[in-house]
Motif scaffolding. Structure first.
Motif, PDB file in Angstrom:
ATOM      1  N   SER A 234       0.812  -1.219   0.000  1.00  0.00           N
ATOM      2  CA  SER A 234       0.000   0.000   0.000  1.00  0.00           C
ATOM      3  C   SER A 234       0.842   1.264   0.000  1.00  0.00           C
ATOM      4  O   SER A 234       0.293   2.363  -0.141  1.00  0.00           O
ATOM      5  N   THR A 341      -4.178   4.706   5.221  1.00  0.00           N
ATOM      6  CA  THR A 341      -3.486   3.851   4.275  1.00  0.00           C
ATOM      7  C   THR A 341      -2.544   4.691   3.422  1.00  0.00           C
ATOM      8  O   THR A 341      -2.384   5.895   3.650  1.00  0.00           O
ATOM      9  N   PRO A 343      -0.867   5.498  -0.765  1.00  0.00           N
ATOM     10  CA  PRO A 343      -1.402   5.724  -2.107  1.00  0.00           C
ATOM     11  C   PRO A 343      -1.568   4.459  -2.940  1.00  0.00           C
ATOM     12  O   PRO A 343      -2.277   4.465  -3.941  1.00  0.00           O
ATOM     13  N   SER A 345      -3.014   1.620  -1.941  1.00  0.00           N
ATOM     14  CA  SER A 345      -4.136   0.780  -1.520  1.00  0.00           C
ATOM     15  C   SER A 345      -5.240   0.810  -2.573  1.00  0.00           C
ATOM     16  O   SER A 345      -5.598   1.859  -3.095  1.00  0.00           O
ATOM     17  N   ALA A 348      -9.380   0.806  -0.090  1.00  0.00           N
ATOM     18  CA  ALA A 348      -9.754   1.716   0.989  1.00  0.00           C
ATOM     19  C   ALA A 348     -11.210   2.153   0.870  1.00  0.00           C
ATOM     20  O   ALA A 348     -11.940   2.218   1.868  1.00  0.00           O
ATOM     21  N   ARG A 364      -5.002   9.115   3.170  1.00  0.00           N
ATOM     22  CA  ARG A 364      -3.937   8.509   2.380  1.00  0.00           C
ATOM     23  C   ARG A 364      -2.661   9.328   2.550  1.00  0.00           C
ATOM     24  O   ARG A 364      -2.641  10.518   2.207  1.00  0.00           O
ATOM     25  N   THR A 386     -12.211  12.144   2.005  1.00  0.00           N
ATOM     26  CA  THR A 386     -10.837  11.693   1.848  1.00  0.00           C
ATOM     27  C   THR A 386      -9.874  12.812   2.210  1.00  0.00           C
ATOM     28  O   THR A 386     -10.159  13.995   2.007  1.00  0.00           O
ATOM     29  N   ASP A 388      -5.821  13.599   1.525  1.00  0.00           N
ATOM     30  CA  ASP A 388      -4.519  13.275   0.948  1.00  0.00           C
ATOM     31  C   ASP A 388      -3.468  14.033   1.738  1.00  0.00           C
ATOM     32  O   ASP A 388      -3.447  15.269   1.752  1.00  0.00           O
TER      33      ASP A 388
END
Length: 411
Positions: A234, A341, A343, A345, A348, A364, A386, A388
């Protein structure tokens, strides 16, 4: 034997052989000189050291923080002990402490700071006394003390629990924390349209001049369920992947600690098998950081786990963990799921969709540009919040943006 000692032996043999074969007394004398130096070095390092070494206990530290290693050395012989050094192998970096000439029963303390503290449970030692002759030809090493353990915890950043849930979106910032219950009083807050008037605390409202509402939490119900992805695939390869994984562990520690500090029950699970807490109930975070200190990226856990049942149909490791938690604990119904997790994965969003009874967030790590958004996996289903994350220091600002992003979103 040191490198200088090895050269001395080599030269003694070569010069002795050459001098004897060529009948040059000067070469034989040189060879004898090297031999005498080696003999004197052997006498210097021979015999008992008479040293007693004790290493002070080391308290757990946070990743990146310096830690000082202290060693106390005592000479039990009558004669002075020549200067030398004490080494502590292992750990994030080996420790080498110089020791001065020691008089009898006069302990000396030496210390060294470790600045490169990487997360983990490190074994320092056992301590080794290194004794060399004045010419540096021979070296004697002897173990003296028990090993000590250095625990380096993951970093934590300051976060506040999110105040939204799938079934309850707020029109203001004062709504209760996730999973409001009836078991335990938490705090007073300002009234928001739609609140139950039976929870208004009239005496406090009279003092404050505005309506004040009592909020409660049920300590038996989880407010957050944090799922840490420890699969090597992952995360990117190399140093970038190692940094992304360390940030993921920091995120899991930060989110879990944010809820526990507010006396809200939180669960932490990892695809590698970590389950904290081992039992249900309580708000004590003791042991959480110790558990996370020992977490490692696991090469053995693949995207597909198990050999039968749902796993045989392609259920991924993250999804499998969510489903197992949902089947095993009804108290986690409605909890906020935070999937942490990298990038790489591919499951997710499937894990987020599998958590049907509560809101879900996917964090992520290892992103080049930090961002917070609502995203649909493959354009299907409900949007998933999400984050990032480029580095863990950016998490507090992104976490606040996450709360603003979900403000007024549909349930």
């Amino acid at each position: 034997m040191t490198a200088a000692g090895t050269w001395s032996v080599t030269l003694a043999v070569i010069l002795g052989a050459a001098g004897g074969g060529l009948r040059y007394p000067g070469l034989v004398a040189l060879a004898a000189g090297f031999a005498l130096a080696l003999g004197a070095a052997g006498l210097a390092v021979a015999g008992r050291d008479g040293l007693v070494v004790s290493t002070g206990a080391i308290m757990p530290v946070t990743r990146g923080e310096p830690v000082t290693v202290t060693v106390t050395v005592e000479n039990r012989r009558r004669r002075r002990r020549a200067a030398g050094m004490v080494e502590l192998p292992g750990g994030p970096a080996p420790v080498t402490l110089p020791v001065r000439r020691l008089r009898r029963a006069k302990p000396e303390t030496a210390s060294q700071a470790l600045t490169d503290t990487r997360r983990g449970v490190w074994c320092l030692g056992p301590a080794v006394a290194v004794r060399r002759d004045p010419l540096g030809l021979l070296e004697r090493r002897r173990g003296l003390a028990q090993a000590v353990t250095l625990v380096v915890h993951p970093r934590r950043v300051d976060l506040d629990p999110l105040v939204w849930s799938r079934h309850q979106w707020t029109a203001g910032a004062g709504r209760a924390l996730p999973r409001p219950g009836l078991a335990e009083f938490e705090r007073l807050r300002e009234y928001v349209a739609g609140d139950d008037l039976r929870r208004v605390h009239w005496l406090s409202s009279a003092r404050a001049g505005t309506l004040q509402v009592r909020t409660h939490v049920d300590p038996a119900r989880a407010a957050a369920f944090v799922l840490l992805d420890t699969r090597r695939g992952s995360y990117p390869a190399g140093d970038a992947g190692d940094a992304a994984f360390e940030d993921a562990v920091d995120v899991a520690a930060s989110v879990t600690d944010a809820y526990v500090r507010r006396r809200l029950t939180a669960r932490l699970r990892a695809t590698g098998g970590l389950a904290w807490p081992a039992h249900v109930g309580g708000h004590d975070s003791t042991g959480l950081l110790d558990e996370l200190a020992a977490v490692r990226a696991d090469d053995a856990v693949d995207d597909v786990v198990g050999r039968s049942g749902p796993a045989a149909r392609g259920t991924a490791a993250l999804v499998d963990t969510v489903l197992a938690q949902r089947r095993g604990s009804a108290r986690d119904t409605g909890a906020l799921l935070v999937v942490v997790t990298g990038p790489g994965s591919r499951d997710a969003f499937a894990a987020a969709r599998a958590h049907r009874s509560g809101p879900a967030v996917v964090v992520r790590t290892g992103a080049s540009v930090p961002a917070t958004r609502l995203e649909r996996a493959d354009g299907r289903g409900e949007p998933v919040a999400t984050v990032d994350l480029d580095r863990v220091d950016s998490l507090p600002a992104l976490w606040l943006g996450l709360a603003a992003l979900t403000h007024g979103a549909p349930g």
